[in-house]
Scaffold this motif. Structure first.
Motif, PDB file in Angstrom:
ATOM      1  N   ASN A 108      69.589  11.432  43.917  1.00  0.00           N
ATOM      2  CA  ASN A 108      70.905  10.978  43.452  1.00  0.00           C
ATOM      3  C   ASN A 108      71.267   9.573  43.918  1.00  0.00           C
ATOM      4  O   ASN A 108      72.434   9.262  44.102  1.00  0.00           O
ATOM      5  N   ILE A 109      70.280   8.707  44.111  1.00  0.00           N
ATOM      6  CA  ILE A 109      70.575   7.326  44.484  1.00  0.00           C
ATOM      7  C   ILE A 109      70.974   6.599  43.200  1.00  0.00           C
ATOM      8  O   ILE A 109      70.146   6.406  42.310  1.00  0.00           O
ATOM      9  N   PRO A 110      72.237   6.201  43.072  1.00  0.00           N
ATOM     10  CA  PRO A 110      72.699   5.605  41.814  1.00  0.00           C
ATOM     11  C   PRO A 110      72.184   4.177  41.639  1.00  0.00           C
ATOM     12  O   PRO A 110      72.267   3.355  42.549  1.00  0.00           O
ATOM     13  N   LEU A 125      67.612   7.316  41.363  1.00  0.00           N
ATOM     14  CA  LEU A 125      66.308   7.281  42.004  1.00  0.00           C
ATOM     15  C   LEU A 125      66.096   8.531  42.836  1.00  0.00           C
ATOM     16  O   LEU A 125      67.056   9.083  43.384  1.00  0.00           O
ATOM     17  N   VAL A 126      64.860   8.932  42.947  1.00  0.00           N
ATOM     18  CA  VAL A 126      64.427   9.963  43.877  1.00  0.00           C
ATOM     19  C   VAL A 126      63.425   9.281  44.805  1.00  0.00           C
ATOM     20  O   VAL A 126      62.455   8.677  44.344  1.00  0.00           O
ATOM     21  N   ILE A 127      63.689   9.364  46.098  1.00  0.00           N
ATOM     22  CA  ILE A 127      62.820   8.735  47.090  1.00  0.00           C
ATOM     23  C   ILE A 127      62.185   9.839  47.930  1.00  0.00           C
ATOM     24  O   ILE A 127      62.883  10.639  48.534  1.00  0.00           O
ATOM     25  N   ASN A 139      60.777   7.351  42.296  1.00  0.00           N
ATOM     26  CA  ASN A 139      60.774   7.701  40.876  1.00  0.00           C
ATOM     27  C   ASN A 139      62.190   7.683  40.326  1.00  0.00           C
ATOM     28  O   ASN A 139      63.160   7.862  41.061  1.00  0.00           O
ATOM     29  N   PHE A 140      62.283   7.522  38.999  1.00  0.00           N
ATOM     30  CA  PHE A 140      63.551   7.747  38.334  1.00  0.00           C
ATOM     31  C   PHE A 140      63.714   9.257  38.202  1.00  0.00           C
ATOM     32  O   PHE A 140      62.745   9.967  37.933  1.00  0.00           O
ATOM     33  N   ALA A 141      64.911   9.749  38.377  1.00  0.00           N
ATOM     34  CA  ALA A 141      65.183  11.180  38.245  1.00  0.00           C
ATOM     35  C   ALA A 141      65.160  11.574  36.775  1.00  0.00           C
ATOM     36  O   ALA A 141      65.526  10.784  35.905  1.00  0.00           O
ATOM     37  N   LEU A 146      67.623  17.237  30.100  1.00  0.00           N
ATOM     38  CA  LEU A 146      66.204  17.330  29.787  1.00  0.00           C
ATOM     39  C   LEU A 146      65.526  18.351  30.695  1.00  0.00           C
ATOM     40  O   LEU A 146      64.711  19.157  30.240  1.00  0.00           O
ATOM     41  N   TYR A 147      65.865  18.341  31.969  1.00  0.00           N
ATOM     42  CA  TYR A 147      65.319  19.319  32.909  1.00  0.00           C
ATOM     43  C   TYR A 147      65.658  20.743  32.452  1.00  0.00           C
ATOM     44  O   TYR A 147      64.799  21.620  32.417  1.00  0.00           O
ATOM     45  N   ARG A 148      66.910  20.959  32.093  1.00  0.00           N
ATOM     46  CA  ARG A 148      67.356  22.284  31.649  1.00  0.00           C
ATOM     47  C   ARG A 148      66.580  22.714  30.407  1.00  0.00           C
ATOM     48  O   ARG A 148      66.144  23.855  30.289  1.00  0.00           O
TER      49      ARG A 148
END
Length: 161
Positions: A108-110, A125-127, A139-141, A146-148
């Protein structure tokens, strides 16, 4: 005297505009101990500030002050070449999550990037970090809808390698 004051005010304002905002990152839960929490905060904060500095100065990323693996550095440089982005927040507070492989993630890094038309696009971002708080992946989250859809679809994915 009046000219000197105006001149100094203009110079001071110019330096403020040219300097990148400093980003603070705080882990609010999930760290195994205070020492690890401090290392994660330092690693993530260093990364975000280097991204912001490169964005502000329209330059390449300087990753020397950041503790990250060569793979993470290469991945981030590739992302940066294709789509430079920056963090629009100055104070970020997020939990750290332990993953199935005994590593950790901060999510949740905006960030804000711009599409082909120049319109701003919100992304996160996901770190990923290892147990020593070295950044191993950036990575980009995936978007929630789309996940759902992927999870609801139940399709299996086969690695073709």
């Amino acid at each position: 005297m009046k000219r000197i004051i105006i001149f100094l005010a203009i110079i001071f304002t110019s330096f403020q505009v040219m300097s990148a905002q400093k980003i603070t990152f705080t882990v609010n839960s999930g760290a195994t101990n205070e020492a690890y929490k401090a290392k994660v905060e330092s690693s993530v904060q260093a990364l975000l500030n280097q991204i912001e500095d490169a964005w502000t100065h329209k330059s390449t990323l300087n990753l020397l002050p950041v503790q990250l693996t060569e793979g993470a550095a290469a991945s981030l440089r590739m992302l940066w070449r294709n789509t430079p982005f920056h963090c629009d927040e100055s104070d970020i507070v997020e939990p750290i999550i332990k993953t199935y492989d005994e590593n950790y993630e901060v999510r949740n890094i905006p960030i804000e990037l711009f599409d082909d038309t120049g319109s701003p696009v919100y992304q996160e971002l996901v770190i990923s970090l290892d147990p020593a708080a070295v950044i191993t992946k950036i990575n980009f989250a995936i978007e929630a809808h789309l996940y759902r859809r992927i999870m609801d679809d139940g399709s299996q994915v086969t690695d073709a390698r």
